[in-house]
Write a protein that holds these residues in place. Sequence first.
Motif: not given
Length: 257
Positions: A111-125, A158-164
Amino acid sequence: MVEYEHTPIGVDGRRVVVVGGTSGIGQAIALGFAAEGADVVATSRSEAAVEETATAIEERGADTARVTCDVTDRATLDGVREAAVDAMGGVDVVVASQGAISRQSVADVDEDEWDRVTDVALDGVRRVTQAMVPAMADGGAIVNVSSLAARLSMANLPAYSAAKGGVEAFTRASAKELAPEIRVNAVAPGFVITPQNADTYAVGTEKRTRIDERTPLGRVADREEIVGAAIFLASGAASYVTGEVLTVDGGFADSAF
Ligand SMILES: NC(=O)c1ccc[n+]([C@@H]2O[C@H](COP(=O)([O-])OP(=O)(O)OC[C@H]3O[C@@H](n4cnc5c(N)ncnc54)[C@H](O)[C@@H]3O)[C@@H](O)[C@H]2O)c1
């Protein structure tokens, strides 16, 4: 008499904000816009990196401002908007190039790793768009930095790919809603040499050899080779382009053997 009305395609005088603009691809984009006559605010979390990049922007004759941000904190992005408006009088172009990556597998990603990546890469956008649009006038352009990982299957990302993938969908969604005043597009780089991955892609490594062999242009990209795509999408040359993803990968994604 041949009638032809030319729209200038340069970015001279445009006022640009590059988030994640003090390292790697984002820094190259920031300096590229400055070299083409735009004023540029390049921002990230690091005060030292902001200072270094601002000095390099000024050396190219452009106006800038020194302001940090964390894309996980909307208030800091409001601060970037205010600093950019103070320094440049407004914002015409926004580039979101901040990055976060995780190499945990589908089975293991927590959960933490998924949230860390998507928070910057997706929610950040999403936060960058929401914070900057109020300062943007008719004719503005947003360029989000995606990745080949949005459409190609890559193991342990997976987290990076989903975010992108989300970045590309959000790009289309915001292109629809912000039209006709603001165009929104994305650049999807392939494999690009930046300080963070210089070791992974070092000449002679197995990964580098495989990428070079599979890429029609026969090599990975220098970060400078992503700049033109971002400038094109922000410029008058792309005045009828919105909701698009421009892949810059040396032909990698669409090549078979
Ligand atoms: N390098 C590649 O091969 C490659 C390929 C495809 C896509 N991309 C994408 O290009 C973009 C830039 O990547 P890069 O390789 O230049 O990486 P980089 O690490 O050199 O640059 C990332 C920038 O984002 C900033 N950043 C990170 N977290 C932040 C946060 N919370 N708030 C504000 N700023 C933050 C960093 O300080 C840095 O300035 C990323 O979106 C990345 O996913 C890179």
